[in-house]
Design a protein around this motif. Structure first.
Motif, PDB file in Angstrom:
ATOM      1  N   UNK A  40       0.773  -1.301   0.053  1.00 24.26           N
ATOM      2  CA  UNK A  40      -0.005   0.051   0.136  1.00 24.26           C
ATOM      3  C   UNK A  40       0.809   1.351   0.164  1.00 24.26           C
ATOM      4  N   UNK A  41       2.132   1.221   0.395  1.00 25.90           N
ATOM      5  CA  UNK A  41       2.958   2.431   0.650  1.00 25.90           C
ATOM      6  C   UNK A  41       3.968   2.692  -0.140  1.00 25.90           C
ATOM      7  N   UNK A  42       4.965   1.635  -0.614  1.00 25.57           N
ATOM      8  CA  UNK A  42       5.773   1.787  -1.098  1.00 25.57           C
ATOM      9  C   UNK A  42       5.983   1.505  -2.487  1.00 25.57           C
ATOM     10  N   UNK A  43       6.882   1.812  -3.313  1.00 28.00           N
ATOM     11  CA  UNK A  43       6.855   1.783  -4.931  1.00 28.00           C
ATOM     12  C   UNK A  43       8.137   2.535  -5.647  1.00 28.00           C
ATOM     13  N   UNK A  44       8.184   2.284  -6.994  1.00 33.32           N
ATOM     14  CA  UNK A  44       9.259   2.895  -7.805  1.00 33.32           C
ATOM     15  C   UNK A  44      10.297   2.032  -7.771  1.00 33.32           C
ATOM     16  N   UNK A  45      11.350   2.566  -8.877  1.00 29.77           N
ATOM     17  CA  UNK A  45      12.635   1.969  -9.005  1.00 29.77           C
ATOM     18  C   UNK A  45      13.279   1.491  -7.756  1.00 29.77           C
ATOM     19  N   UNK A  46      13.768   0.130  -7.549  1.00 26.51           N
ATOM     20  CA  UNK A  46      14.448  -0.086  -6.426  1.00 26.51           C
ATOM     21  C   UNK A  46      13.890   0.061  -5.195  1.00 26.51           C
ATOM     22  N   UNK A  47      12.413   0.257  -5.139  1.00 26.44           N
ATOM     23  CA  UNK A  47      12.041   0.486  -3.735  1.00 26.44           C
ATOM     24  C   UNK A  47      12.056  -0.845  -2.791  1.00 26.44           C
ATOM     25  N   UNK A  48      11.905  -0.273  -1.440  1.00 33.62           N
ATOM     26  CA  UNK A  48      12.272  -1.620  -0.584  1.00 33.62           C
ATOM     27  C   UNK A  48      11.513  -1.205   0.930  1.00 33.62           C
ATOM     28  N   UNK A  49      11.223  -1.978   1.537  1.00 29.97           N
ATOM     29  CA  UNK A  49      10.737  -1.992   2.977  1.00 29.97           C
ATOM     30  C   UNK A  49      11.650  -2.455   4.034  1.00 29.97           C
ATOM     31  N   UNK A  50      12.187  -1.851   4.923  1.00 26.73           N
ATOM     32  CA  UNK A  50      12.925  -2.391   5.991  1.00 26.73           C
ATOM     33  C   UNK A  50      12.214  -2.471   7.256  1.00 26.73           C
ATOM     34  N   UNK A  51      12.828  -3.374   8.386  1.00 32.83           N
ATOM     35  CA  UNK A  51      12.141  -3.362   9.537  1.00 32.83           C
ATOM     36  C   UNK A  51      12.911  -3.071  10.726  1.00 32.83           C
ATOM     37  N   UNK A  52      12.255  -2.479  11.463  1.00 36.65           N
ATOM     38  CA  UNK A  52      12.956  -2.139  12.804  1.00 36.65           C
ATOM     39  C   UNK A  52      12.159  -3.014  13.815  1.00 36.65           C
ATOM     40  N   UNK A  53      12.855  -3.938  14.402  1.00 36.98           N
ATOM     41  CA  UNK A  53      12.043  -4.938  15.254  1.00 36.98           C
ATOM     42  C   UNK A  53      11.344  -4.031  16.172  1.00 36.98           C
ATOM     43  N   UNK A  54      12.004  -2.856  16.771  1.00 33.15           N
ATOM     44  CA  UNK A  54      11.353  -2.045  17.751  1.00 33.15           C
ATOM     45  C   UNK A  54      11.905  -0.747  17.610  1.00 33.15           C
ATOM     46  N   UNK A  55      11.212   0.256  18.490  1.00 35.67           N
ATOM     47  CA  UNK A  55      12.013   1.503  18.551  1.00 35.67           C
ATOM     48  C   UNK A  55      13.674   1.633  18.912  1.00 35.67           C
ATOM     49  N   UNK A  56      13.854   0.633  19.611  1.00 40.65           N
ATOM     50  CA  UNK A  56      15.388   0.723  20.113  1.00 40.65           C
ATOM     51  C   UNK A  56      16.205   0.483  19.134  1.00 40.65           C
TER      52      UNK A  56
END
Length: 247
Positions: free
Chosen positions: A202-218
């Motif tokens: 729903x949010x990301x897109x475009x050439x080379x787009x990616x999603x990364x995860x931070x397991x928590x705010x720390x």
């Protein structure tokens, strides 16, 4: 005499910043941070500190200076509910440690903007507007959206995303996972399939787009460092991530 006066006027106009050609940078990057009410005071502080540290991190600066022009244009906005978007730090050229440190210091000193609902669509729209008024030029334009929940205010987020993609803008995501779902709306921070998948769909897109995860705010600080390096170098990030095909 007339020619002399005209020549002087032209010289003055040419010297004005608005009259000069915009300086070329390797990337125009909008950092768009979620400050909705699910982000409590502790999480907010960790998020701010993570961004400030990442911008002046040696690895990030090395990635910036390795570019053709050795500099990027950077702005920081915060977003929350419908109509709640604010430029915290306006467009700044980051070309070395001094500029990066000053940017980070200003970020740490700035008060929180909002604590409302979560209009990711509004955040994207605000970022697009900032890219349109950037005082620099670049072949690449990227919006870096970080958040800990789904879009629950404003218009449909996929429409905002698709409009940005049509302008040639890439949208990447950094999702901040929540161990404890919100008691009043558990699917907001923990949607079916996970928040990373929600961002992919729903949010990301475009050439080379990616999603990364931070397991928590720390762990947010290290995640944003990896993400900024990947965006600046236009390379696939390492760590917990999901690369996306161009839309």
């Amino acid at each position: 005499m007339r020619r002399l006066v005209l020549s002087l006027i032209i010289s003055v106009i040419a010297a004005l910043p608005s009259a000069r050609a915009a300086e070329k940078v390797d990337l125009l990057l909008v950092l768009a941070a979620d400050v909705s009410r699910s982000v409590d005071a502790r999480k907010f502080q960790l998020q701010r500190e993570g961004y400030a540290a990442a911008i002046s991190d040696r690895r990030v600066l090395e990635a910036i200076q390795a570019g053709r022009n050795g500099r990027i244009g950077l702005t920081f906005i915060e977003w929350s509910g419908f109509g709640n978007q604010k430029v915290v730090i306006d467009w700044t050229m980051i070309d070395g440690p001094k500029a990066a440190q000053a940017f980070g210091d200003r970020l740490l000193e700035s008060p929180r903007s909002f604590a409302d609902r979560t209009a990711i669509s509004g955040g994207i729209e605000a970022a697009v507007a900032q890219l349109a008024r950037a005082p620099f030029t670049a072949d690449r334009q990227t919006i870096d959206v970080s958040g800990d929940g789904t879009n629950n205010a404003g218009r449909d987020v996929t429409s905002a995303r698709d409009e940005a993609l049509k302008l040639g803008i890439t949208i990447n995501g950094l999702v901040i996972l929540s161990d404890q779902p919100l008691p009043w709306n558990p699917e907001h921070t923990n949607p079916p399939g996970g928040l990373a998948k929600y961002y992919q769909d729903n949010v990301t897109g475009g050439p080379g787009a990616f999603v990364m995860e931070a397991k928590d705010f720390n762990s947010f600080g290290e995640a944003i460092i990896k993400k900024m390096i990947a965006e600046i170098a236009q390379a696939a990030p390492t760590g917990r991530q999901a690369a996306l095909p161009p839309r």
